[in-house]
Design a protein around this motif. Structure first.
Motif, PDB file in Angstrom:
ATOM      1  N   ILE A 107     -18.453  69.691  48.197  1.00 36.52           N
ATOM      2  CA  ILE A 107     -19.475  68.662  48.399  1.00 36.52           C
ATOM      3  C   ILE A 107     -18.915  67.255  48.177  1.00 36.52           C
ATOM      4  O   ILE A 107     -19.216  66.338  48.941  1.00 36.52           O
ATOM      5  N   ILE A 108     -18.085  67.077  47.156  1.00 33.13           N
ATOM      6  CA  ILE A 108     -17.507  65.747  46.883  1.00 33.13           C
ATOM      7  C   ILE A 108     -16.135  65.599  47.542  1.00 33.13           C
ATOM      8  O   ILE A 108     -15.856  64.595  48.195  1.00 33.13           O
ATOM      9  N   GLY A 109     -15.271  66.598  47.377  1.00 28.27           N
ATOM     10  CA  GLY A 109     -13.886  66.485  47.823  1.00 28.27           C
ATOM     11  C   GLY A 109     -13.682  66.424  49.319  1.00 28.27           C
ATOM     12  O   GLY A 109     -12.867  65.639  49.806  1.00 28.27           O
ATOM     13  N   VAL A 110     -14.388  67.257  50.074  1.00 29.10           N
ATOM     14  CA  VAL A 110     -14.180  67.276  51.525  1.00 29.10           C
ATOM     15  C   VAL A 110     -14.549  65.933  52.157  1.00 29.10           C
ATOM     16  O   VAL A 110     -13.745  65.363  52.901  1.00 29.10           O
ATOM     17  N   PRO A 111     -15.734  65.378  51.889  1.00 29.30           N
ATOM     18  CA  PRO A 111     -16.021  64.058  52.474  1.00 29.30           C
ATOM     19  C   PRO A 111     -15.030  62.985  52.018  1.00 29.30           C
ATOM     20  O   PRO A 111     -14.614  62.141  52.820  1.00 29.30           O
ATOM     21  N   LEU A 112     -14.639  63.024  50.745  1.00 29.66           N
ATOM     22  CA  LEU A 112     -13.664  62.055  50.240  1.00 29.66           C
ATOM     23  C   LEU A 112     -12.331  62.203  50.964  1.00 29.66           C
ATOM     24  O   LEU A 112     -11.725  61.211  51.381  1.00 29.66           O
ATOM     25  N   PHE A 113     -11.889  63.441  51.134  1.00 32.15           N
ATOM     26  CA  PHE A 113     -10.637  63.704  51.853  1.00 32.15           C
ATOM     27  C   PHE A 113     -10.720  63.174  53.279  1.00 32.15           C
ATOM     28  O   PHE A 113      -9.786  62.537  53.772  1.00 32.15           O
ATOM     29  N   LYS A 114     -11.831  63.424  53.952  1.00 38.21           N
ATOM     30  CA  LYS A 114     -11.996  62.981  55.344  1.00 38.21           C
ATOM     31  C   LYS A 114     -12.001  61.451  55.438  1.00 38.21           C
ATOM     32  O   LYS A 114     -11.444  60.883  56.357  1.00 38.21           O
ATOM     33  N   ILE A 115     -12.631  60.794  54.477  1.00 38.73           N
ATOM     34  CA  ILE A 115     -12.666  59.324  54.477  1.00 38.73           C
ATOM     35  C   ILE A 115     -11.261  58.761  54.285  1.00 38.73           C
ATOM     36  O   ILE A 115     -10.851  57.816  54.963  1.00 38.73           O
ATOM     37  N   LEU A 116     -10.520  59.347  53.355  1.00 40.83           N
ATOM     38  CA  LEU A 116      -9.194  58.832  53.007  1.00 40.83           C
ATOM     39  C   LEU A 116      -8.077  59.333  53.920  1.00 40.83           C
ATOM     40  O   LEU A 116      -7.001  58.744  53.964  1.00 40.83           O
ATOM     41  N   GLU A 117      -8.343  60.417  54.642  1.00 37.98           N
ATOM     42  CA  GLU A 117      -7.309  61.105  55.416  1.00 37.98           C
ATOM     43  C   GLU A 117      -6.525  60.183  56.347  1.00 37.98           C
ATOM     44  O   GLU A 117      -5.300  60.166  56.318  1.00 37.98           O
ATOM     45  N   ASN A 118      -7.194  59.419  57.135  1.00 36.11           N
ATOM     46  CA  ASN A 118      -6.509  58.602  58.135  1.00 36.11           C
ATOM     47  C   ASN A 118      -5.891  57.339  57.549  1.00 36.11           C
ATOM     48  O   ASN A 118      -4.879  56.854  58.037  1.00 36.11           O
ATOM     49  N   LYS A 119      -6.482  56.791  56.488  1.00 35.89           N
ATOM     50  CA  LYS A 119      -6.007  55.518  55.967  1.00 35.89           C
ATOM     51  C   LYS A 119      -4.938  55.652  54.887  1.00 35.89           C
ATOM     52  O   LYS A 119      -3.926  54.973  54.926  1.00 35.89           O
ATOM     53  N   TYR A 120      -5.180  56.529  53.909  1.00 32.18           N
ATOM     54  CA  TYR A 120      -4.343  56.502  52.716  1.00 32.18           C
ATOM     55  C   TYR A 120      -3.538  57.776  52.468  1.00 32.18           C
ATOM     56  O   TYR A 120      -2.509  57.730  51.833  1.00 32.18           O
ATOM     57  N   LEU A 121      -4.018  58.913  52.922  1.00 33.47           N
ATOM     58  CA  LEU A 121      -3.356  60.164  52.579  1.00 33.47           C
ATOM     59  C   LEU A 121      -1.975  60.293  53.222  1.00 33.47           C
ATOM     60  O   LEU A 121      -1.137  61.023  52.723  1.00 33.47           O
ATOM     61  N   LYS A 122      -1.716  59.551  54.285  1.00 31.72           N
ATOM     62  CA  LYS A 122      -0.375  59.567  54.889  1.00 31.72           C
ATOM     63  C   LYS A 122       0.666  59.001  53.928  1.00 31.72           C
ATOM     64  O   LYS A 122       1.839  59.353  53.988  1.00 31.72           O
ATOM     65  N   LEU A 123       0.226  58.135  53.022  1.00 23.92           N
ATOM     66  CA  LEU A 123       1.140  57.579  52.028  1.00 23.92           C
ATOM     67  C   LEU A 123       1.602  58.645  51.032  1.00 23.92           C
ATOM     68  O   LEU A 123       2.621  58.478  50.379  1.00 23.92           O
ATOM     69  N   LEU A 124       0.832  59.720  50.905  1.00 22.30           N
ATOM     70  CA  LEU A 124       1.153  60.772  49.945  1.00 22.30           C
ATOM     71  C   LEU A 124       2.139  61.791  50.477  1.00 22.30           C
ATOM     72  O   LEU A 124       2.556  62.679  49.747  1.00 22.30           O
ATOM     73  N   LYS A 125       2.508  61.698  51.733  1.00 24.40           N
ATOM     74  CA  LYS A 125       3.459  62.676  52.321  1.00 24.40           C
ATOM     75  C   LYS A 125       4.840  62.472  51.793  1.00 24.40           C
ATOM     76  O   LYS A 125       5.278  61.476  51.376  1.00 24.40           O
TER      77      LYS A 125
END
Length: 163
Positions: free
Chosen positions: A145-163
């Motif tokens: 409920i919390i993590g999936v929407p948060l992941f989707k919001i951050l996925e395109n902008k910030y999560l690429k930095l974590l690779k």
């Protein structure tokens, strides 16, 4: 050398954040009904498999300091390892398909409901099904409920930095 140093640092930071957040919210992180806020990070293996180790270490550290001792150190850490490995495999096999993040988010709920539910049943005598439902509920709220929407919001902008 630089690449391996970067991996070690990322592993340490993620493990430390997981442990620190779990302990900071200790009043809701442990118990028969638990909302372990740091579990939102269990979606990180969708980005890279190196987060499997980081989250497993973080869980281990949180459980070493946590209130349930050896059973939680062993079984809690095992549950996290299995969960994040299954999250990684789901991402590896389904990435790009609709709903893959949602499906991946269910693994920690299922695995922890079973393993931690049994552990809490044995430690505290809570009826097994009730214990599994309570743990599963907390996991579902935090990760799906919390993590999936948060992941989707951050996925395109910030999560690429974590690779």
């Amino acid at each position: 050398m630089r690449n391996s140093t970067k991996k070690i640092v990322k592993t340490g930071v993620v493990a430390g954040v997981y442990a620190a957040v779990t302990l900071a919210f200790g009043f809701i992180s442990y118990g028969t009904i638990q909302f372990r806020i740091a579990e939102v990070m269990t979606l990180l293996p969708l980005i890279s498999k190196e987060y499997i180790l980081a989250l497993t270490i973080g869980c281990f550290l949180a459980n070493v300091i946590g209130p349930y001792g050896v059973p939680d150190i062993i079984f809690g850490t095992l549950a996290t390892f299995i969960s994040v490995y299954l999250v990684y495999l789901t991402g590896k096999t389904m990435k790009g398909k609709k709903g893959y993040v949602l499906i991946a988010s269910l693994w920690p709920t299922i695995v922890n409901a079973i393993i931690i539910g049994i552990m809490l049943n044995k430690l505290f005598g809570v009826p097994l099904i009730l214990s599994m439902l309570q743990v599963g509920f907390g996991q579902f709220v935090v990760i799906t409920i919390i993590g999936v929407p948060l992941f989707k919001i951050l996925e395109n902008k910030y999560l690429k930095l974590l690779k």
